[in-house]
Scaffold this motif. Structure first.
Motif, PDB file in Angstrom:
ATOM      1  N   GLN A   1       1.182   0.728 -10.085  1.00  0.00           N
ATOM      2  CA  GLN A   1       2.009   0.123  -9.048  1.00  0.00           C
ATOM      3  C   GLN A   1       2.969   1.137  -8.422  1.00  0.00           C
ATOM      4  O   GLN A   1       3.127   1.178  -7.195  1.00  0.00           O
ATOM      5  CB  GLN A   1       2.803  -1.044  -9.639  1.00  0.00           C
ATOM      6  CG  GLN A   1       1.969  -2.271  -9.968  1.00  0.00           C
ATOM      7  CD  GLN A   1       2.798  -3.374 -10.585  1.00  0.00           C
ATOM      8  OE1 GLN A   1       3.669  -3.129 -11.412  1.00  0.00           O
ATOM      9  NE2 GLN A   1       2.533  -4.607 -10.193  1.00  0.00           N
ATOM     10  N   ILE A   2       3.625   1.953  -9.254  1.00  0.00           N
ATOM     11  CA  ILE A   2       4.554   2.955  -8.721  1.00  0.00           C
ATOM     12  C   ILE A   2       3.802   3.988  -7.893  1.00  0.00           C
ATOM     13  O   ILE A   2       4.308   4.471  -6.868  1.00  0.00           O
ATOM     14  CB  ILE A   2       5.325   3.629  -9.873  1.00  0.00           C
ATOM     15  CG1 ILE A   2       6.116   2.586 -10.664  1.00  0.00           C
ATOM     16  CG2 ILE A   2       6.284   4.687  -9.333  1.00  0.00           C
ATOM     17  CD1 ILE A   2       7.114   1.814  -9.857  1.00  0.00           C
ATOM     18  N   SER A   3       2.584   4.325  -8.315  1.00  0.00           N
ATOM     19  CA  SER A   3       1.773   5.263  -7.534  1.00  0.00           C
ATOM     20  C   SER A   3       1.497   4.703  -6.146  1.00  0.00           C
ATOM     21  O   SER A   3       1.562   5.422  -5.148  1.00  0.00           O
ATOM     22  CB  SER A   3       0.457   5.560  -8.260  1.00  0.00           C
ATOM     23  OG  SER A   3       0.691   6.144  -9.530  1.00  0.00           O
ATOM     24  N   CYS A   4       1.197   3.409  -6.073  1.00  0.00           N
ATOM     25  CA  CYS A   4       0.943   2.775  -4.771  1.00  0.00           C
ATOM     26  C   CYS A   4       2.217   2.623  -3.955  1.00  0.00           C
ATOM     27  O   CYS A   4       2.168   2.633  -2.717  1.00  0.00           O
ATOM     28  CB  CYS A   4       0.279   1.424  -4.979  1.00  0.00           C
ATOM     29  SG  CYS A   4      -1.384   1.528  -5.677  1.00  0.00           S
ATOM     30  N   ASP A   5       3.356   2.463  -4.620  1.00  0.00           N
ATOM     31  CA  ASP A   5       4.625   2.368  -3.891  1.00  0.00           C
ATOM     32  C   ASP A   5       4.892   3.620  -3.060  1.00  0.00           C
ATOM     33  O   ASP A   5       5.564   3.546  -2.014  1.00  0.00           O
ATOM     34  CB  ASP A   5       5.785   2.157  -4.872  1.00  0.00           C
ATOM     35  CG  ASP A   5       5.864   0.731  -5.384  1.00  0.00           C
ATOM     36  OD1 ASP A   5       5.250  -0.153  -4.763  1.00  0.00           O
ATOM     37  OD2 ASP A   5       6.535   0.503  -6.406  1.00  0.00           O
ATOM     38  N   MET A   6       4.392   4.765  -3.523  1.00  0.00           N
ATOM     39  CA  MET A   6       4.661   6.017  -2.804  1.00  0.00           C
ATOM     40  C   MET A   6       3.995   6.065  -1.439  1.00  0.00           C
ATOM     41  O   MET A   6       4.400   6.829  -0.572  1.00  0.00           O
ATOM     42  CB  MET A   6       4.229   7.214  -3.653  1.00  0.00           C
ATOM     43  CG  MET A   6       5.097   7.438  -4.874  1.00  0.00           C
ATOM     44  SD  MET A   6       4.860   9.051  -5.643  1.00  0.00           S
ATOM     45  CE  MET A   6       3.238   8.862  -6.354  1.00  0.00           C
ATOM     46  N   VAL A   7       2.950   5.245  -1.256  1.00  0.00           N
ATOM     47  CA  VAL A   7       2.198   5.301   0.004  1.00  0.00           C
ATOM     48  C   VAL A   7       3.089   4.957   1.187  1.00  0.00           C
ATOM     49  O   VAL A   7       3.048   5.614   2.236  1.00  0.00           O
ATOM     50  CB  VAL A   7       0.983   4.351  -0.067  1.00  0.00           C
ATOM     51  CG1 VAL A   7       0.240   4.339   1.259  1.00  0.00           C
ATOM     52  CG2 VAL A   7       0.044   4.764  -1.196  1.00  0.00           C
ATOM     53  N   PHE A   8       3.916   3.908   1.050  1.00  0.00           N
ATOM     54  CA  PHE A   8       4.763   3.454   2.154  1.00  0.00           C
ATOM     55  C   PHE A   8       6.241   3.559   1.783  1.00  0.00           C
ATOM     56  O   PHE A   8       7.063   2.756   2.242  1.00  0.00           O
ATOM     57  CB  PHE A   8       4.411   2.018   2.540  1.00  0.00           C
ATOM     58  CG  PHE A   8       3.000   1.847   3.034  1.00  0.00           C
ATOM     59  CD1 PHE A   8       2.636   2.295   4.286  1.00  0.00           C
ATOM     60  CD2 PHE A   8       2.040   1.268   2.235  1.00  0.00           C
ATOM     61  CE1 PHE A   8       1.345   2.152   4.749  1.00  0.00           C
ATOM     62  CE2 PHE A   8       0.739   1.116   2.674  1.00  0.00           C
ATOM     63  CZ  PHE A   8       0.384   1.562   3.940  1.00  0.00           C
ATOM     64  N   SER A   9       6.586   4.535   0.969  1.00  0.00           N
ATOM     65  CA  SER A   9       7.965   4.647   0.493  1.00  0.00           C
ATOM     66  C   SER A   9       8.947   5.047   1.584  1.00  0.00           C
ATOM     67  O   SER A   9      10.160   4.894   1.412  1.00  0.00           O
ATOM     68  CB  SER A   9       8.042   5.658  -0.654  1.00  0.00           C
ATOM     69  OG  SER A   9       7.603   6.939  -0.230  1.00  0.00           O
ATOM     70  N   ASN A  10       8.452   5.578   2.718  1.00  0.00           N
ATOM     71  CA  ASN A  10       9.340   5.937   3.827  1.00  0.00           C
ATOM     72  C   ASN A  10       9.563   4.788   4.801  1.00  0.00           C
ATOM     73  O   ASN A  10      10.447   4.870   5.651  1.00  0.00           O
ATOM     74  CB  ASN A  10       8.766   7.135   4.596  1.00  0.00           C
ATOM     75  CG  ASN A  10       8.924   8.435   3.847  1.00  0.00           C
ATOM     76  OD1 ASN A  10      10.008   8.749   3.383  1.00  0.00           O
ATOM     77  ND2 ASN A  10       7.845   9.174   3.704  1.00  0.00           N
ATOM     78  N   GLN A  11       8.755   3.732   4.687  1.00  0.00           N
ATOM     79  CA  GLN A  11       8.807   2.647   5.660  1.00  0.00           C
ATOM     80  C   GLN A  11       9.656   1.488   5.156  1.00  0.00           C
ATOM     81  O   GLN A  11       9.248   0.326   5.189  1.00  0.00           O
ATOM     82  CB  GLN A  11       7.387   2.198   5.997  1.00  0.00           C
ATOM     83  CG  GLN A  11       6.546   3.317   6.585  1.00  0.00           C
ATOM     84  CD  GLN A  11       5.137   2.882   6.917  1.00  0.00           C
ATOM     85  OE1 GLN A  11       4.831   1.693   6.985  1.00  0.00           O
ATOM     86  NE2 GLN A  11       4.247   3.840   7.122  1.00  0.00           N
ATOM     87  N   VAL A  12      10.839   1.813   4.689  1.00  0.00           N
ATOM     88  CA  VAL A  12      11.806   0.819   4.214  1.00  0.00           C
ATOM     89  C   VAL A  12      13.166   1.194   4.795  1.00  0.00           C
ATOM     90  O   VAL A  12      13.363   2.317   5.278  1.00  0.00           O
ATOM     91  CB  VAL A  12      11.859   0.775   2.677  1.00  0.00           C
ATOM     92  CG1 VAL A  12      10.558   0.218   2.110  1.00  0.00           C
ATOM     93  CG2 VAL A  12      12.130   2.150   2.091  1.00  0.00           C
ATOM     94  N   PRO A  13      14.132   0.288   4.771  1.00  0.00           N
ATOM     95  CA  PRO A  13      15.444   0.597   5.334  1.00  0.00           C
ATOM     96  C   PRO A  13      16.122   1.769   4.623  1.00  0.00           C
ATOM     97  O   PRO A  13      15.824   2.093   3.470  1.00  0.00           O
ATOM     98  CB  PRO A  13      16.234  -0.703   5.132  1.00  0.00           C
ATOM     99  CG  PRO A  13      15.190  -1.769   5.056  1.00  0.00           C
ATOM    100  CD  PRO A  13      14.017  -1.129   4.379  1.00  0.00           C
ATOM    101  N   THR A  14      17.046   2.403   5.329  1.00  0.00           N
ATOM    102  CA  THR A  14      17.810   3.527   4.784  1.00  0.00           C
ATOM    103  C   THR A  14      18.536   3.115   3.503  1.00  0.00           C
ATOM    104  O   THR A  14      19.121   2.040   3.424  1.00  0.00           O
ATOM    105  CB  THR A  14      18.839   4.006   5.824  1.00  0.00           C
ATOM    106  OG1 THR A  14      18.155   4.412   7.010  1.00  0.00           O
ATOM    107  CG2 THR A  14      19.639   5.181   5.286  1.00  0.00           C
ATOM    108  N   GLY A  15      18.466   3.992   2.515  1.00  0.00           N
ATOM    109  CA  GLY A  15      19.107   3.709   1.234  1.00  0.00           C
ATOM    110  C   GLY A  15      18.180   3.111   0.211  1.00  0.00           C
ATOM    111  O   GLY A  15      18.594   2.847  -0.923  1.00  0.00           O
TER     112      GLY A  15
END
Length: 577
Positions: free
Chosen positions: A527-541
């Motif tokens: 799950q954490i590996s997959c989280d990295m795919v879109f880890s930049n597409q979330v709000p600041t912070g």
């Protein structure tokens, strides 16, 4: 008429006695025959394993448990399908081992097991689909994101079933290949040896195909696309008219050699009028220096070229000189240089150098030494020139790295002590799991301080999972600041997630880490590996998104005279606007 019965000699087996001709069995039928060929096995269309289906259902349900970041419906579908496939493989292996040790199970036992699964699995899946939807909604609210439509769960189920079916088909085709290979080898070796050899042959061929055809072509394709991308120029990016930027008039660096990200960096300088308006006083035109991959032949030549460009533009006469280690493509978030330029009303010189045009993930997995060598060359060259100046006339020397750039910075200095002494301030955003200094500082943190916000009293190093924490620091100013969001998978991913519960899920958790998240062997790692795919597409912070948080980082390290918390809030609003 009495028949004469001839007794068989002692020791004859029943099989041999059956081959003796008799009036009821002709000689032709009693003759020796070859063993019957083995029955054809259905492999691709064979029935499912009952233990495999049971464990696949458990893994499928667990895949809907929350992790650090919310997932889009298609990503959740792929995650669920792959996770269920892993569960099916494990369950099928357990079932095969049980049959090997116990023997075939009674048909009635198998039917009862299927009936129980048919009754339990639908209920369990519906419950976890409902819980998963609620968990994702709560996670989005926690991170300040918009909720997704409820019907996304149907699309998720469809994507997961398609993924599971494709993986099962691939696995059975590989099994069929193993069986066919074993049939050929049985002509020359015993059956068990044939199956072992067939398995080995298919495994080697499958790995070679995966490595040489898929992975190699993936890297080749990414390299080709990245090279094309690097040669282009972003929309609205033009050749600078100022002599204070690389690629402009009288520059020692050709515009065409900067690469796409280098051209964006030198062209993204704010106007003097904008700086003056924010500062409330006359501002200077900022200096930006950059060297691309083709600006010079080697790393050290490019670093030397940057220093010459700094001398040409008068960079060492400014109040601040900042050396920035970019990400894999050479990209620098424009909020990073702009935050310093607005804080110091343009009295800054910001320099950087490209070492790759690949995305950070591929640059990190391909050759990590590139960023380390580039950071060492550039930081070393700038520091050597800076150290030649009299101590009272030197500008503030600041260092910055984000993601893969933090790894290069840490490898340049090697130890926490040398990093502290390396400059007047170092700001590191989203350090990777491979960073040696970050790991050493985290392990040596003060007892009782959480791993996501550690305290290190022996050195002027400050960690923050929320940039706002840096506004009210007590005591002397830090020399090194780490910003690491508690939901950043780039920071918290590690191999030992496979078998060990991470410390950031033990005891007190960070405020934005959901209490519904739990660790499961193998599944949490995935799950954490997959989280990295879109880890930049979330709000600041949150996630791997830092953006305007650099303002608080610079303000904690090296604020200009008279800088206040209100100024930080005002500047962050400007950069995020």
């Amino acid at each position: 008429m009495l028949r004469k019965v001839v007794a068989s000699p002692p020791g004859w087996s029943a099989a041999l006695r059956s081959r003796i001709p008799s009036p009821r069995r002709p000689l032709e039928e009693a003759s020796l025959t070859r063993p019957a060929p083995p029955a054809r096995r259905r492999i691709v269309r064979s029935s499912l394993s009952v233990t495999g289906v049971g464990l696949a259902a458990v893994f499928y349900c667990l895949s809907f448990t929350p992790s650090l970041l919310p997932r889009a419906w298609f990503l959740q579908g792929v995650v669920a399908g792959i996770t269920a496939s892993m569960g099916y493989a494990l369950g099928a292996a357990v079932g095969a081992l049980a049959r090997r040790l116990h023997g075939p199970f009674h048909r009635r036992t198998v039917l009862i097991a299927w009936a129980m699964l048919a009754a339990v699995i639908p209920v369990m899946v519906v419950i976890f689909l409902w819980l998963g939807t609620r968990w994702q909604r709560d996670l989005r609210v926690r991170l300040g994101m918009q909720p997704v439509p409820e019907y996304d769960v149907a699309r998720t189920v469809g994507a997961s079933l398609l993924t599971f079916g494709m993986l099962l088909l691939i696995a059975r085709l590989l099994r069929l290949s193993t069986y066919g290979c074993a049939l050929l080898l049985r002509r020359v070796v015993p059956q068990r040896a044939a199956y072992c050899a067939g398995t080995l042959v298919v495994a080697v061929l499958a790995y070679s195909a995966f490595d040489n055809l898929l992975i190699a072509n993936l890297f080749t394709t990414v390299d080709r696309l990245a090279a094309v991308e690097n040669s282009g120029t972003g929309n609205g990016v033009t050749v600078p008219a100022s002599t204070l930027r690389s690629g402009g008039p009288r520059s020692l660096v050709a515009w065409d050699s900067l690469g796409r990200q280098g051209r964006a960096f030198v062209a993204g300088t704010p106007k003097v009028e904008e700086l003056s308006t924010f500062a409330g006083r006359p501002a200077q035109e900022p200096i930006r220096v950059y060297a691309g991959l083709t600006s010079a032949e080697t790393l050290h030549e490019r670093a030397a070229l940057v220093v010459k460009e700094m001398d040409r533009t008068g960079a060492f006469d400014r109040a601040v000189v900042a050396v920035i280690t970019p990400t894999g493509t050479g990209w620098i978030d424009n909020r990073v240089p702009r935050s310093l330029e607005y804080m110091y009303a343009g009295d800054t010189a910001l320099v950087s150098m490209q070492y790759s045009y690949l995305p950070s993930f591929f640059a990190f997995m391909g050759d990590r030494s590139e960023v380390a060598d580039a950071a060492e060359a550039l930081i070393g060259a700038v520091r050597a020139r800076w150290a030649m100046m009299p101590a009272g006339t030197r500008p503030r020397l600041l260092l910055f790295g984000e993601s893969l750039g933090t790894y290069g910075m840490e490898m340049t200095f090697g130890t926490p002590e040398r990093l502290v002494d390396g400059a007047d301030g170092a700001l590191l955003l989203g350090p990777t799991f491979a960073n040696p200094t970050h790991r050493a500082l985290t392990l040596g943190r003060a007892p009782g301080s959480p791993i996501w916000d550690p305290t290190y009293p022996d050195l002027p190093v400050e960690f923050a999972d929320d940039a706002a924490e840096l506004r009210d620091l007590a005591g002397p100013r830090p020399r090194v600041v780490y910003l690491q969001n508690a939901t950043d998978p780039v920071v918290w991913w590690s191999w030992d997630l496979l078998w060990q519960k991470p410390q950031w899920l033990i005891g007190q958790r960070a405020p934005d880490v959901t209490p519904d998240m739990h660790w499961y062997p193998g599944i949490t790692f995935w799950q954490i590996s997959c989280d990295m795919v879109f880890s930049n597409q979330v709000p600041t912070g949150h996630g791997h998104s830092y953006r305007s948080e650099t303002v608080d980082g610079w303000a904690a390290l090296a604020p200009p005279p008279g800088w206040t918390t209100a100024d930080s809030i005002r500047l962050r609003a400007l950069l995020d606007g």
